[in-house]
Design an enzyme around this catalytic site. Structure first.
Site, PDB file in Angstrom:
ATOM      1  N   ALA A  61      42.999  47.787  42.924  1.00 15.60           N
ATOM      2  CA  ALA A  61      42.655  48.021  41.517  1.00 15.60           C
ATOM      3  C   ALA A  61      41.556  47.040  41.105  1.00 15.60           C
ATOM      4  CB  ALA A  61      43.898  47.801  40.664  1.00 15.60           C
ATOM      5  N   GLY A 100      46.180  48.167  45.528  1.00 10.17           N
ATOM      6  CA  GLY A 100      46.079  49.590  45.215  1.00 10.17           C
ATOM      7  C   GLY A 100      45.338  50.366  46.298  1.00 10.17           C
ATOM      8  N   GLU A 103      47.949  51.231  48.681  1.00 11.67           N
ATOM      9  CA  GLU A 103      48.847  52.197  48.025  1.00 11.67           C
ATOM     10  C   GLU A 103      48.226  53.596  48.009  1.00 11.67           C
ATOM     11  OE1 GLU A 103      51.317  50.156  44.728  1.00 11.67           O
ATOM     12  OE2 GLU A 103      49.374  49.156  44.749  1.00 11.67           O
ATOM     13  N   GLU A 123      49.204  42.239  45.666  1.00 12.26           N
ATOM     14  CA  GLU A 123      49.365  42.079  44.208  1.00 12.26           C
ATOM     15  C   GLU A 123      50.136  40.827  43.814  1.00 12.26           C
ATOM     16  OE1 GLU A 123      49.676  44.938  45.859  1.00 12.26           O
ATOM     17  OE2 GLU A 123      49.037  46.644  44.645  1.00 12.26           O
TER      18      GLU A 123
HETATM   19  C1  LIG Z   1      39.078  40.407  50.884  1.00 11.62           C
HETATM   20  C2  LIG Z   1      38.265  40.773  49.652  1.00 11.62           C
HETATM   21  C3  LIG Z   1      38.492  42.206  49.254  1.00 11.62           C
HETATM   22  C4  LIG Z   1      36.778  40.580  49.978  1.00 11.62           C
HETATM   23  O1  LIG Z   1      36.544  39.235  50.307  1.00 11.62           O
HETATM   24  P1  LIG Z   1      35.048  38.672  50.435  1.00 11.62           P
HETATM   25  O2  LIG Z   1      34.252  39.592  51.257  1.00 11.62           O
HETATM   26  O3  LIG Z   1      35.185  37.243  50.835  1.00 11.62           O
HETATM   27  O4  LIG Z   1      34.412  38.749  48.989  1.00 11.62           O
HETATM   28  P2  LIG Z   1      34.862  38.057  47.651  1.00 11.62           P
HETATM   29  O5  LIG Z   1      33.928  36.961  47.317  1.00 11.62           O
HETATM   30  O6  LIG Z   1      36.296  37.739  47.635  1.00 11.62           O
HETATM   31  O7  LIG Z   1      34.669  39.257  46.620  1.00 11.62           O
HETATM   32  C5  LIG Z   1      33.384  39.778  46.351  1.00 11.62           C
HETATM   33  C6  LIG Z   1      33.303  40.106  44.890  1.00 11.62           C
HETATM   34  O8  LIG Z   1      34.195  41.175  44.610  1.00 11.62           O
HETATM   35  C7  LIG Z   1      35.073  40.827  43.566  1.00 11.62           C
HETATM   36  N1  LIG Z   1      36.360  41.498  43.819  1.00 11.62           N
HETATM   37  C8  LIG Z   1      37.053  41.487  44.941  1.00 11.62           C
HETATM   38  N2  LIG Z   1      38.162  42.239  44.839  1.00 11.62           N
HETATM   39  C9  LIG Z   1      38.148  42.724  43.590  1.00 11.62           C
HETATM   40  C10 LIG Z   1      39.011  43.582  42.866  1.00 11.62           C
HETATM   41  N3  LIG Z   1      40.134  44.097  43.415  1.00 11.62           N
HETATM   42  N4  LIG Z   1      38.698  43.873  41.602  1.00 11.62           N
HETATM   43  C11 LIG Z   1      37.588  43.371  41.036  1.00 11.62           C
HETATM   44  N5  LIG Z   1      36.703  42.561  41.665  1.00 11.62           N
HETATM   45  C12 LIG Z   1      36.999  42.259  42.930  1.00 11.62           C
HETATM   46  C13 LIG Z   1      35.175  39.321  43.644  1.00 11.62           C
HETATM   47  O9  LIG Z   1      35.566  38.790  42.411  1.00 11.62           O
HETATM   48  C14 LIG Z   1      33.745  38.964  44.021  1.00 11.62           C
HETATM   49  O10 LIG Z   1      32.955  39.020  42.865  1.00 11.62           O
HETATM   50  P3  LIG Z   1      32.452  37.689  42.180  1.00 11.62           P
HETATM   51  O11 LIG Z   1      31.831  36.870  43.251  1.00 11.62           O
HETATM   52  O12 LIG Z   1      33.684  37.037  41.631  1.00 11.62           O
HETATM   53  O13 LIG Z   1      31.529  38.166  41.126  1.00 11.62           O
HETATM   54  C15 LIG Z   1      38.653  39.818  48.514  1.00 11.62           C
HETATM   55  O14 LIG Z   1      37.752  39.966  47.462  1.00 11.62           O
HETATM   56  C16 LIG Z   1      40.021  40.072  47.968  1.00 11.62           C
HETATM   57  O15 LIG Z   1      40.979  39.607  48.532  1.00 11.62           O
HETATM   58  N6  LIG Z   1      40.088  40.773  46.835  1.00 11.62           N
HETATM   59  C17 LIG Z   1      41.330  40.992  46.112  1.00 11.62           C
HETATM   60  C18 LIG Z   1      42.159  42.045  46.776  1.00 11.62           C
HETATM   61  C19 LIG Z   1      43.410  42.277  46.009  1.00 11.62           C
HETATM   62  O16 LIG Z   1      44.211  41.399  45.833  1.00 11.62           O
HETATM   63  N7  LIG Z   1      43.592  43.502  45.525  1.00 11.62           N
HETATM   64  C20 LIG Z   1      44.701  43.874  44.720  1.00 11.62           C
HETATM   65  C21 LIG Z   1      44.260  44.081  43.327  1.00 11.62           C
HETATM   66  S1  LIG Z   1      45.597  44.403  42.222  1.00 11.62           S
HETATM   67  C22 LIG Z   1      46.030  45.993  42.589  1.00 11.62           C
HETATM   68  O17 LIG Z   1      45.442  46.602  43.425  1.00 11.62           O
HETATM   69  C23 LIG Z   1      47.144  46.569  41.800  1.00 11.62           C
HETATM   70  C24 LIG Z   1      47.528  47.826  41.985  1.00 11.62           C
HETATM   71  C25 LIG Z   1      48.625  48.422  41.247  1.00 11.62           C
HETATM   72  C26 LIG Z   1      48.265  48.484  39.800  1.00 11.62           C
HETATM   73  C27 LIG Z   1      48.935  49.559  39.147  1.00 11.62           C
HETATM   74  C28 LIG Z   1      48.548  49.826  37.736  1.00 11.62           C
HETATM   75  C29 LIG Z   1      48.184  48.670  36.915  1.00 11.62           C
HETATM   76  C30 LIG Z   1      48.277  48.874  35.454  1.00 11.62           C
HETATM   77  C31 LIG Z   1      49.665  49.016  34.925  1.00 11.62           C
HETATM   78  C32 LIG Z   1      49.827  48.339  33.654  1.00 11.62           C
HETATM   79  C33 LIG Z   1      51.196  48.596  33.105  1.00 11.62           C
HETATM   80  C34 LIG Z   1      51.600  47.537  32.179  1.00 11.62           C
HETATM   81  C35 LIG Z   1      51.741  48.007  30.774  1.00 11.62           C
HETATM   82  C36 LIG Z   1      51.970  46.833  29.936  1.00 11.62           C
HETATM   83  C37 LIG Z   1      52.250  47.251  28.561  1.00 11.62           C
HETATM   84  O18 LIG Z   1      53.269  47.896  28.329  1.00 11.62           O
HETATM   85  O19 LIG Z   1      51.446  46.897  27.677  1.00 11.62           O
END
Ligand SMILES: CC(C)(COP(=O)(O)OP(=O)(O)OC[C@H]1O[C@@H](n2cnc3c(N)ncnc32)[C@H](O)[C@@H]1OP(=O)(O)O)[C@@H](O)C(=O)NCCC(=O)NCCSC(=O)/C=C/CCCCCCCCCCCCC(=O)O
Length: 718
Positions: A61, A100, A103, A123
């Protein structure tokens, strides 16, 4: 977005395209909906292949969207729609499938991975849980025990392990895309019912309760007080015991609870600040964008003590050839033996071929450094010795070689004064063990050049460390902030608290170890030596100095007395605690009566110190020093301080870091409490609120990301 194309063989290819990691932003989700619908409606299409652009399937996500109002189609029904497709959907996992992203792949009917790919339900590292069906589908796919581990730790799983566990159906060394297309053709037309994980039952051990209880125990040890891993356990329990639809309901409830918790916010803040630290700037206008790092093809390490050994291993692991220098044959031999066995362990652990490691040669001859690009001096914390080495290096090394000093607090400028090229001298403060710990404070003296900073920061990246640029002052950022924190802990003992009470409060806050256990582990003599060096105790202390006062300020001689009586911590079997069984800290009755005697000797009225007071005095004094550091421009931003504390000092990630925590607590409250404690203890100047804190409160306590603009109005040391 997601690109749609039809290729020969009746295959529709959908490519997630959202650089850099193809995160599932609102636009991407909309496009997936649209393209999957298009593919399922197209009579000519018999199977669908889902992949990510630029060799990355999907980073999950879009984390940036979590702090905004949610827009666009939600993930859960989108993934359900894919799973319900009558046409097979094959996910091509290249690069990463995290959160995600995995997923989404679990909603597909088949998964083909490249051998270099990694998958994970990450997550939990962001204070959340896999709430797009991950907690319900993964246990059904690979069984409850393996899924529980992956979901509660958020660890990255290699393609090889993924195929072993059954997360992916096939791994290939060649093109995963081609493999998936060919595979899709073979399954086109088959019924997809048996491939829908929502219809499966999770394989569950007989004693589910003890499995889950064991996981909770490990979670408490690893990340005490963190909500997300506990919620993950609850969600997996639901997968093991409830039908899919009810499990999904539970997953959503738990997600709603976590999503609005401060912990998720703190951990997402940590994710972005860690990356932001690489984008360093100095007030002179130098920055990561306009300064090119020098290439480092060969490095040297001087001194093979604990730190030098770890640094040499880190360099070698990054593939950098190293020359390791010692002064005596005996030390050289011992250092060589230790480094070689560390490297063997490393290559076994990481599955690295020895060929991937940089070679290490060992010498007593400093002249061998004439061709090195970078030298890291890692001898004892002795200014005279360090200056002597830097003077020698100036005559031996190439004029453009970068000269780094590994010090935890000595004046970089003074060390640089001994070198003929002070602009190429930079502090590299590694943390022990240096081949394990992620943090590297890159310390700039007033004469350090931008190219030296850029090269040291580039080195941090190569060593897979988190480099943070800091200014030059005693203790830099991390250790300087530790001083008021430890001092408060001593004062609390003087006033009536016991070490185990203080530690318990800090551990409940989320530190893996309380301050007294930490001191026992690292050795009480470390601080004792530096206090003697500073003339606060020992032979340099002027005769007639009051026992509990230095320069008109309160001072606690407690740790000095302990050291004088041979209690140096774990290594001597006793310190703040007793260690009868190796490493197990037990409260020591001797210490209790020693503290009572001490209090009566100095006429201190012992009192019961409350838990709030322990926490506030320890943490707020540390935070207050952080504000001073910002005020003096020793750190460029509060985010940098937080990165240092989370990655180097065991500050609990779910609390974001000290400066973020202060903002979460409320800056007016921190100010108010500091004023109160300073009124009660006017002889502790550290408790006097810093003017930066006052200023921020006066400006309405803006969020942390806005502080930098205010700070820049002050002078900077960077
Ligand atoms: C391994 C990586 C993917 C890559 O690593 P690397 O190549 O070293 O590069 P980085 O420097 O880390 O990243 C490069 C830039 O990309 C940005 N980045 C990376 N990942 C993301 C991302 N997922 N989203 C946005 N941006 C991202 C990063 O910041 C860098 O940019 P910058 O230099 O900072 O500008 C590594 O990046 C990595 O590990 N990434 C994270 C992977 C991760 O953890 N993913 C999981 C994300 S969470 C998710 O997926 C959740 C899913 C389920 C959600 C379901 C629904 C949600 C909403 C429900 C809400 C309900 C609540 C209601 C409340 C109420 O009632 O009010």
């Amino acid at each position: 977005m997601a690109l749609y194309r039809r290729i020969p063989g009746a295959i529709a290819v959908i490519t997630l395209t959202n650089p850099p990691v193809n995160a599932l932003s609102c636009t991407v989700r909309e496009a997936i909906y649209e393209t999957v619908k298009r593919a399922t409606a197209d009579q000519e299409v018999k199977a669908i292949v889902l992949c990510g652009a630029n060799g990355k399937f999907c980073g999950g996500a879009d984390i940036k969207e979590f702090s905004r109002e949610m827009r666009g189609p939600p993930l859960v029904p989108m993934i359900d729609m894919i799973e319900e497709s009558e046409k097979p959907v094959v996910a091509v996992i290249e690069g990463v499938a995290f959160g995600g992203g995995l997923e989404l792949a679990l909603g597909c009917h088949y998964r083909i991975a490249h051998s270099g790919a990694q998958v994970g339900l990450t997550e939990v590292t962001l204070g959340l849980l896999p709430a797009a069906g991950g907690t319900q589908r993964l246990p059904r796919l690979i069984g409850v025990p393996a899924a529980l581990d992956i979901i509660t730790t958020g660890r990255h799983v290699s393609a090889q392990e993924a195929v072993r566990l059954g997360i992916v159906d096939k791994v290939t060394d060649s093109s995963a895309m081609e493999e998936a297309i060919e595979f899709a053709k073979t399954v086109a037309g088959e019924p997809m019912g048996p491939r829908r994980l929502s219809l499966w039952t999770a394989a569950c051990p007989e004693d589910l309760d003890s499995l889950l209880e064991g996981a909770l125990v490990r979670i408490r040890q690893r990340s005490r007080g963190a909500l997300a891993p506990v919620a993950c356990v609850q969600a997996v329990r639901a997968a093991a015991s409830l039908p899919f639809a009810q499990g999904m309901k539970k997953e959503q409830e738990l997600m709603a609870y976590l999503f609005t918790s401060g912990q998720a916010r703190a951990m997402q803040y940590c994710f972005f600040t860690q990356r932001a630290a690489a984008r360093w700037t100095t007030p002179s206008g130098a920055s990561w964008e306009n300064t090119k790092a020098r290439p480092v093809r060969q490095a040297a390490v001087i001194g093979l003590g604990t730190m030098g050994k770890g640094i040499a291993v880190s360099l070698s692991r990054a593939g950098i050839p190293v020359i390791a220098v010692e002064t005596e044959q005996k030390r050289l031999k011992a250092g060589r033996k230790a480094v070689n066995s560390m490297l063997t362990r490393e290559s076994q652990k990481r599955g690295l071929a020895e060929a991937h490691l940089g070679s290490i040669s060992f010498t007593l001859d400093l002249r061998k450094l004439r061709d090195t690009d970078l030298v890291i001096e890692a001898v004892f914390e002795d200014m005279a010795l360090k200056k002597q080495i830097f003077s020698k290096l100036s005559s031996v090394c190439r004029p453009d070689a970068l000269l780094c000093t590994n010090t935890s607090g000595l004046n970089i400028d003074e060390i640089a004064s001994a070198a003929s090229r002070p602009e190429l001298v930079v502090g590299t403060h590694f943390f022990a063990p240096a081949h394990v710990m992620k943090l590297l404070e890159v310390v700039c003296g007033p004469r350090t050049s931008p190219v030296a900073v850029a090269t040291a920061m580039q080195l941090a990246k190569r060593l897979e460390k988190i480099g943070v640029v800091v200014g030059n002052c005693s203790g830099f950022v991390g250790n300087r902030m530790m001083r008021p924190y430890t001092e408060q802990a001593y004062y609390l003992l003087e006033e009536g608290a016991r070490p185990e009470e203080v530690d318990l409060v800090l551990e409940e806050f989320g530190f893996a170890m309380g301050i007294f256990r930490v001191m026992d582990l690292s050795g009480l003599d470390v601080g004792w030596r530096s206090r003697k060096e500073l003339g606060l105790t020992g032979p340099k202390l002027p005769p007639g100095t009051e026992a509990r006062s230095r320069g008109g300020k309160r001072y606690s001689p407690l740790p000095d007395i302990l050291c004088e009586s041979g209690r140096l911590g774990q290594k001597t079997g006793r310190g703040w605690y007793l260690y009868e069984k190796e490493r197990v800290a037990t409260p020591d009755p001797w210490l209790q009566s020693f503290l009572e005697d001490y209090r009566s000797r100095f006429g201190i009225q012992s009192r019961r110190v409350g838990q709030d007071e322990i926490l506030e005095r320890c943490l707020y004094s540390l935070i207050n020093e952080g504000f001073r550091i910002l005020q003096e421009g020793i750190a460029a931003s509060p985010e940098d301080i937080d990165v240092i504390y989370v990655s180097g000092y065991g500050w609990p990630r779910h609390r974001g870091g000290p400066m973020f925590y202060a903002w979460m607590v409320g800056l007016p409250k921190v100010l108010d409490k500091l004023e109160h404690y300073h009124r009660t203890h006017p002889d502790i100047p550290n408790l006097a609120p810093s003017s930066m804190l006052r200023k921020l409160v006066a400006r309405g306590s803006p969020p942390v990301h806005q502080w930098r603009a205010l700070i820049q109005q002050h002078s900077s040391q960077l």
